[in-house]
Enzyme design. Structure first.
Site, PDB file in Angstrom:
ATOM      1  N   HIS A  13      28.826 123.446   3.839  1.00  0.00           N
ATOM      2  CA  HIS A  13      28.223 123.975   2.587  1.00  0.00           C
ATOM      3  C   HIS A  13      27.096 123.079   2.082  1.00  0.00           C
ATOM      4  O   HIS A  13      27.745 121.781   1.807  1.00  0.00           O
ATOM      5  CB  HIS A  13      29.482 123.971   1.556  1.00  0.00           C
ATOM      6  CG  HIS A  13      29.076 124.373   0.131  1.00  0.00           C
ATOM      7  ND1 HIS A  13      29.600 125.262  -0.546  1.00  0.00           N
ATOM      8  CD2 HIS A  13      27.863 123.834  -0.631  1.00  0.00           C
ATOM      9  CE1 HIS A  13      29.134 125.502  -1.742  1.00  0.00           C
ATOM     10  NE2 HIS A  13      27.979 124.541  -1.875  1.00  0.00           N
ATOM     11  N   HIS A  15      23.029 122.378   0.080  1.00  0.00           N
ATOM     12  CA  HIS A  15      21.881 123.079  -0.444  1.00  0.00           C
ATOM     13  C   HIS A  15      20.554 122.260  -0.025  1.00  0.00           C
ATOM     14  O   HIS A  15      20.272 120.982  -0.353  1.00  0.00           O
ATOM     15  CB  HIS A  15      21.640 122.975  -2.025  1.00  0.00           C
ATOM     16  CG  HIS A  15      23.114 123.439  -2.674  1.00  0.00           C
ATOM     17  ND1 HIS A  15      23.070 124.802  -3.231  1.00  0.00           N
ATOM     18  CD2 HIS A  15      24.426 123.063  -2.735  1.00  0.00           C
ATOM     19  CE1 HIS A  15      24.223 125.102  -3.572  1.00  0.00           C
ATOM     20  NE2 HIS A  15      25.109 123.978  -3.442  1.00  0.00           N
ATOM     21  N   HIS A 135      32.318 130.676  -4.945  1.00  0.00           N
ATOM     22  CA  HIS A 135      32.340 129.439  -5.927  1.00  0.00           C
ATOM     23  C   HIS A 135      33.311 129.914  -7.011  1.00  0.00           C
ATOM     24  O   HIS A 135      33.200 130.739  -7.725  1.00  0.00           O
ATOM     25  CB  HIS A 135      31.001 129.365  -6.698  1.00  0.00           C
ATOM     26  CG  HIS A 135      30.838 128.258  -7.617  1.00  0.00           C
ATOM     27  ND1 HIS A 135      30.024 127.084  -7.457  1.00  0.00           N
ATOM     28  CD2 HIS A 135      31.473 127.905  -8.942  1.00  0.00           C
ATOM     29  CE1 HIS A 135      30.358 126.375  -8.517  1.00  0.00           C
ATOM     30  NE2 HIS A 135      31.069 126.949  -9.325  1.00  0.00           N
ATOM     31  N   HIS A 173      34.196 124.192  -2.071  1.00  0.00           N
ATOM     32  CA  HIS A 173      34.202 122.775  -2.886  1.00  0.00           C
ATOM     33  C   HIS A 173      35.291 122.615  -3.702  1.00  0.00           C
ATOM     34  O   HIS A 173      35.342 122.604  -5.051  1.00  0.00           O
ATOM     35  CB  HIS A 173      33.248 122.344  -3.571  1.00  0.00           C
ATOM     36  CG  HIS A 173      32.472 123.511  -4.158  1.00  0.00           C
ATOM     37  ND1 HIS A 173      32.833 124.417  -4.983  1.00  0.00           N
ATOM     38  CD2 HIS A 173      30.841 124.013  -4.123  1.00  0.00           C
ATOM     39  CE1 HIS A 173      32.063 125.489  -5.381  1.00  0.00           C
ATOM     40  NE2 HIS A 173      30.732 124.982  -4.771  1.00  0.00           N
ATOM     41  N   ASP A 246      28.343 119.937   0.053  1.00  0.00           N
ATOM     42  CA  ASP A 246      27.749 120.405  -1.292  1.00  0.00           C
ATOM     43  C   ASP A 246      26.631 119.589  -1.737  1.00  0.00           C
ATOM     44  O   ASP A 246      26.251 119.496  -2.944  1.00  0.00           O
ATOM     45  CB  ASP A 246      28.825 120.522  -2.549  1.00  0.00           C
ATOM     46  CG  ASP A 246      28.268 121.446  -3.658  1.00  0.00           C
ATOM     47  OD1 ASP A 246      27.363 122.055  -3.336  1.00  0.00           O
ATOM     48  OD2 ASP A 246      28.798 121.358  -4.745  1.00  0.00           O
TER      49      ASP A 246
HETATM   50  C1  NCD Z   1      24.818 123.127  -6.794  1.00  0.00           C
HETATM   51  C2  NCD Z   1      23.257 123.090  -6.938  1.00  0.00           C
HETATM   52  O1  NCD Z   1      22.570 122.251  -7.380  1.00  0.00           O
HETATM   53  O2  NCD Z   1      22.691 124.061  -6.481  1.00  0.00           O
HETATM   54  N1  NCD Z   1      25.159 122.116  -7.951  1.00  0.00           N
HETATM   55  C3  NCD Z   1      26.605 121.551  -7.662  1.00  0.00           C
HETATM   56  O3  NCD Z   1      26.892 120.939  -8.895  1.00  0.00           O
HETATM   57  N2  NCD Z   1      27.307 121.486  -6.613  1.00  0.00           N
HETATM   58  C4  NCD Z   1      25.410 124.402  -6.964  1.00  0.00           C
HETATM   59  C5  NCD Z   1      26.951 124.595  -6.617  1.00  0.00           C
HETATM   60  O4  NCD Z   1      27.273 124.527  -5.293  1.00  0.00           O
HETATM   61  O5  NCD Z   1      27.624 124.791  -7.432  1.00  0.00           O
HETATM   62 ZN    ZN Z   2      27.148 123.897  -3.672  1.00  0.00          ZN
END
Ligand code: NCD
Ligand code: ZN
Length: 344
Positions: A13, A15, A135, A173, A246
């Site tokens: 997981h 981004h 989520h 998460h 995450d």
């Molecule tokens: C994530 C993001 O910035 O895209 N932020 C976070 O605090 N984890 C989004 C997510 O996974 O909830």
């Molecule tokens: Zn995330």
């Protein structure tokens, strides 16, 4: 133990974002992870098979020379996702679809506001063998932010896993003892990812003595008893729990702001920080399962055949990094000492 060799880990997981940010995030992850599940909360979100294929190509194009790193692609579920979207996304290589309750987190405004409307879609995913990544937070204004994960379990998660016993569900998460207990009690088709920040920190670390914006992520850090429950469960080596950083980059001025963004950019030090946690727990023998085996097994993918070695050695995580667009970003634990290091 002062050195440990494990099968190359995967990140289930994170981004990567898009555009020139990929030149930073993809190499930072590919330095130690063989695969990573790429979250679809782009602007606009990744909602169609074509968007999945195009995004995959952009990630592959950002790999360092010679890298064999592979992204695992996901589809963003909305109120209007159709069964055909699921079939097409699967054919385009998406292994999973992501459920964000609308407004739960960064770039989730387009997400799901009526969960029941998605049940036919979950049915199709079950049929297609596509994983559901969740989520798990409710977003109703009157629910306290620290209770939102538990409320989601009570209102939604239980219903979903009961209705679709053959659907593989990853509770993403997780941050609470309630989520740990839920996953432990559920069938083998239910698993969870855990981030480095939720193992390393609790809400005191973020709030006592001043607000630390670089520790702010969603779901938000919880009280100590929840952190302890997460640490305890990973130390058991239970196969339902695996690595998902995450890692979620936001530029420095978006974090250090009167209304700071949620997300910790941990790609620069995640595997090392996990090693530190498992060492503290006297459970280094469980790191490989958590980081390199349980996730692949749950996704039905082969385990990696290469390995990495970590050594017990202090190093300082960079306090700041410059993004390809010239703007600074503060990595998670920037400027702090990490007790484990990847061996060159
Ligand atoms: C994530 C993001 O910035 O895209 N932020 C976070 O605090 N984890 C989004 C997510 O996974 O909830
Ligand atoms: Zn995330």
């Amino acid at each position: 133990m002062t050195q440990i060799t494990i099968q190359t880990p995967d990140d289930w997981h994170l981004h990567f974002r898009d555009g020139d940010m990929l030149a930073e995030t993809v190499p930072a992850t590919a330095r130690c992870f063989q695969r990573a599940v790429a979250m679809p909360n782009l602007v606009p979100p990744v909602t169609t098979a074509d968007m999945v294929s195009d995004y995959k190509q952009r990630i592959l194009a950002a790999r360092p020379e010679g890298s064999t790193f592979e992204p695992v692609m996901t589809l963003f579920l909305t109120n209007t996702t159709s069964k055909q979207d699921i079939i097409d996304a699967k054919a385009a290589g998406a292994l999973a679809a992501k459920l964000y309750p609308a407004g739960a987190t960064t770039n989730s405004d387009a997400a799901v506001s009526r969960l029941d409307g998605l049940f036919p879609i979950f049915e199709e995913m079950q049929k297609q063998g596509m994983l559901l990544l969740v989520h798990g937070e409710v977003t109703a204004h009157h629910i306290d932010i620290f209770d939102r994960e538990k409320e989601f379990i009570d209102q939604n998660m239980t219903r979903i896993v009961d209705a679709f016993p053959d659907l593989k569900v990853v509770f993403e998460h997780i941050t609470t003892k309630d989520a740990v207990d839920f996953v432990l009690a559920a069938s083998d088709n239910v698993a969870a990812t855990i981030t480095p920040q939720h193992l390393l920190l609790n809400r005191n670390d973020m709030l006592v003595g001043g607000v630390r914006p670089h520790y702010y992520c969603l779901p938000v850090l919880k009280r100590n008893i929840h952190q302890q429950a997460l640490r305890a469960v990973v130390a058991t080596g239970n196969k339902k729990f695996f690595l998902g950083t995450d890692s979620a980059p936001h530029e420095k001025d978006k974090k250090e702001n009167a209304c700071g963004c949620a997300g910790c950019y941990s790609a620069w030090s995640a595997i090392e920080l996990y090693a530190q946690v498992f060492d503290e727990l006297d459970a280094l023998d469980k790191l490989e399962g958590f980081a390199s085996q349980h996730g692949a097994d749950f996704y039905g993918l082969p385990r990696n055949t290469t390995s990495i070695t970590l050594v017990k050695e202090d190093w300082t995580i960079p306090a700041e990094i410059t993004l390809p667009n010239g703007n600074p970003i503060v990595p998670f634990f920037g400027g702090e000492t990490c007790g484990w290091k990847i061996k060159d």
